[in-house]
Design a protein around this motif. Structure first.
Motif, short mmCIF file in Angstrom:
data_model
loop_
_atom_site.label_atom_id
_atom_site.label_comp_id
_atom_site.label_asym_id
_atom_site.label_seq_id
_atom_site.Cartn_x
_atom_site.Cartn_y
_atom_site.Cartn_z
N GLY A 131 73.49 59.47 4.25
CA GLY A 131 73.52 60.92 4.22
C GLY A 131 73.18 61.54 5.56
N ALA A 132 72.26 60.92 6.29
CA ALA A 132 71.88 61.42 7.62
C ALA A 132 73.06 61.32 8.58
N ARG A 133 73.74 60.18 8.57
CA ARG A 133 74.88 59.98 9.48
C ARG A 133 76.02 60.93 9.16
N ASN A 134 76.27 61.16 7.88
CA ASN A 134 77.43 61.95 7.46
C ASN A 134 77.14 63.43 7.32
N GLY A 135 75.91 63.84 7.60
CA GLY A 135 75.55 65.25 7.48
C GLY A 135 75.57 65.74 6.04
N LYS A 136 75.22 64.86 5.12
CA LYS A 136 75.29 65.20 3.70
C LYS A 136 73.93 65.09 3.01
N LEU A 137 72.87 65.30 3.77
CA LEU A 137 71.53 65.21 3.19
C LEU A 137 71.27 66.33 2.19
N SER A 138 70.43 66.03 1.22
CA SER A 138 69.85 67.07 0.37
C SER A 138 68.54 67.49 1.03
N ILE A 139 68.37 68.78 1.27
CA ILE A 139 67.20 69.28 2.00
C ILE A 139 66.45 70.26 1.11
N MET A 140 65.17 69.98 0.91
CA MET A 140 64.31 70.75 0.00
C MET A 140 63.30 71.51 0.85
N VAL A 141 63.34 72.83 0.81
CA VAL A 141 62.61 73.61 1.81
C VAL A 141 61.50 74.43 1.18
N GLY A 142 60.32 74.36 1.79
CA GLY A 142 59.21 75.21 1.43
C GLY A 142 58.82 76.08 2.60
N GLY A 143 58.40 77.31 2.33
CA GLY A 143 57.99 78.23 3.39
C GLY A 143 58.57 79.62 3.18
N ASP A 144 58.36 80.47 4.15
CA ASP A 144 58.80 81.86 4.06
C ASP A 144 60.33 81.95 3.93
N ALA A 145 60.80 82.80 3.02
CA ALA A 145 62.24 82.90 2.75
C ALA A 145 63.03 83.38 3.96
N GLU A 146 62.46 84.32 4.73
CA GLU A 146 63.17 84.83 5.90
C GLU A 146 63.32 83.76 6.98
N VAL A 147 62.29 82.94 7.14
CA VAL A 147 62.37 81.85 8.11
C VAL A 147 63.40 80.82 7.64
N TYR A 148 63.41 80.54 6.35
CA TYR A 148 64.42 79.64 5.78
C TYR A 148 65.82 80.14 6.09
N GLU A 149 66.07 81.42 5.87
CA GLU A 149 67.40 81.98 6.13
C GLU A 149 67.77 81.86 7.60
N ALA A 150 66.80 82.08 8.49
CA ALA A 150 67.07 81.98 9.91
C ALA A 150 67.43 80.56 10.32
N CYS A 151 66.84 79.59 9.63
CA CYS A 151 67.07 78.18 9.96
C CYS A 151 68.22 77.55 9.19
N LEU A 152 68.82 78.29 8.28
CA LEU A 152 69.86 77.72 7.44
C LEU A 152 71.01 77.10 8.23
N PRO A 153 71.50 77.72 9.32
CA PRO A 153 72.58 77.06 10.08
C PRO A 153 72.16 75.70 10.64
N ILE A 154 70.89 75.57 11.01
CA ILE A 154 70.40 74.28 11.51
C ILE A 154 70.43 73.26 10.38
N PHE A 155 69.94 73.65 9.21
CA PHE A 155 69.96 72.75 8.06
C PHE A 155 71.40 72.37 7.70
N GLN A 156 72.31 73.32 7.79
CA GLN A 156 73.70 73.06 7.41
C GLN A 156 74.38 72.08 8.35
N ALA A 157 73.85 71.91 9.56
CA ALA A 157 74.38 70.91 10.48
C ALA A 157 73.99 69.50 10.05
N MET A 158 72.96 69.40 9.20
CA MET A 158 72.45 68.09 8.81
C MET A 158 72.65 67.76 7.34
N GLY A 159 72.89 68.77 6.52
CA GLY A 159 72.96 68.51 5.09
C GLY A 159 73.91 69.42 4.36
#
Length: 296
Positions: A131-159
């Protein structure tokens, strides 16, 4: 996020999982600064364009977002609270721990970061090295919702399956639920394959019938074929799975929750590690069943 450009990423921990994750960040156009305790493990990424830094602090002070995926909760605590990521990171920056670690530690890091004007997310992953190699990871996120939204493009590059689970620690609690499910499921996968072989069936043919039905699971589809072929190379280490199960068991006990399946799986994997299989993949649990098949 406080930057008006594509964020510069720092990535600490370029092991089995980190290799693929950093590669995908680079392929998506991110500038990535990397650090690993063993530099040789980062060399393939440096060849792809990653920038080497000599310490975790040096990574944090040169980036907008610092990502970590290290081995154990003690390593997480050290790299954030002792080796100085939170001391080196700039106010307004973001730190993301993607290690499978303690929910309580994630809460402590988030609080320490908040006091320094730094945003923190806990974002453990599932999907293994494939999953890491293919960018298909499942990512489970805890923390502030606005920070999560700001980081979503980064997460989408990996999962692909990226879900905001709630406040600090919620990502780690979700990963514990994931690991608890896998723990008992791995026992079932091993026992099913052992039964098929003992009954004189062709295991590959059995998999054709059971992998897509009600018994289907990622472990059955991806790890049972490796068991059949005596391929015990690590996509996820036995020693790290024991670490995860220990965290999950401790967390469940604190909540007063009984987890007998988890307890059994942890004991079996500890026995496996004691026999020298700590650096094997989790599918090596099948070796215990094969030994039994040959002795009964």
């Amino acid at each position: 996020m406080t930057v008006d450009h594509q964020p510069i990423i720092g990535f600490i921990g370029t092991g089995v999982m980190g290799q693929g994750m950093v590669s995908n960040l680079l392929q998506n156009g991110y500038q990535v600064n990397v650090y690993n305790r063993t530099r040789s493990k980062a060399e393939p990424l440096i060849e792809k364009g990653a920038i080497w830094r000599d310490t975790p602090q040096e990574v944090a002070e040169n980036v907008d977002v610092t990502i970590t995926i290290v081995g154990y909760p003690d390593d997480v605590e050290a790299v954030y609270l002792e080796d100085g990521i939170l001391d080196a990171a700039a106010e307004g920056s973001i730190v993301i721990d993607m290690t499978t670690s303690s929910p309580q530690l994630a809460e402590s890091i988030a609080e320490a970061a908040r006091k320094k004007g730094i945003a923190a997310l806990d974002a453990p992953v599932s999907g293994g090295d494939v999953g890491a190699r293919n960018g298909k990871l499942s990512i489970m996120v805890g923390g502030d919702a606005e920070v999560y939204e700001a980081c979503l493009p980064i997460f989408q590059a990996m999962g692909e399956n990226i879900v905001h689970q709630g406040p600090a620690g919620a990502g780690q609690h979700t990963k514990m639920a994931n690991q608890i499910k896998i723990a008992s499921n791995m026992i079932g996968v091993c026992e099913a394959m052992a039964y098929a072989e003992k009954a004189g069936l062709d295991p590959d043919t059995v998999l054709q019938s059971i992998s897509s039905g009600a018994a289907g699971s990622w472990s059955l589809s991806n790890l049972a074929p490796k068991m059949i072929n005596n391929d015990y190379a690590p996509g996820f280490y036995v020693k790290h799975f024991i670490k995860d199960m220990t965290i999950a068991l401790n967390s469940a006990e604190k909540m007063g929750l009984l987890t007998p399946g988890l307890s059994l799986a942890k004991r079996l994997y500890e026995e496996l590690a004691e026999s020298g299989e700590g650096d094997s993949g989790t599918q090596a649990l099948y070796k215990k069943y094969k030994e039994q098949m040959h002795t009964v």
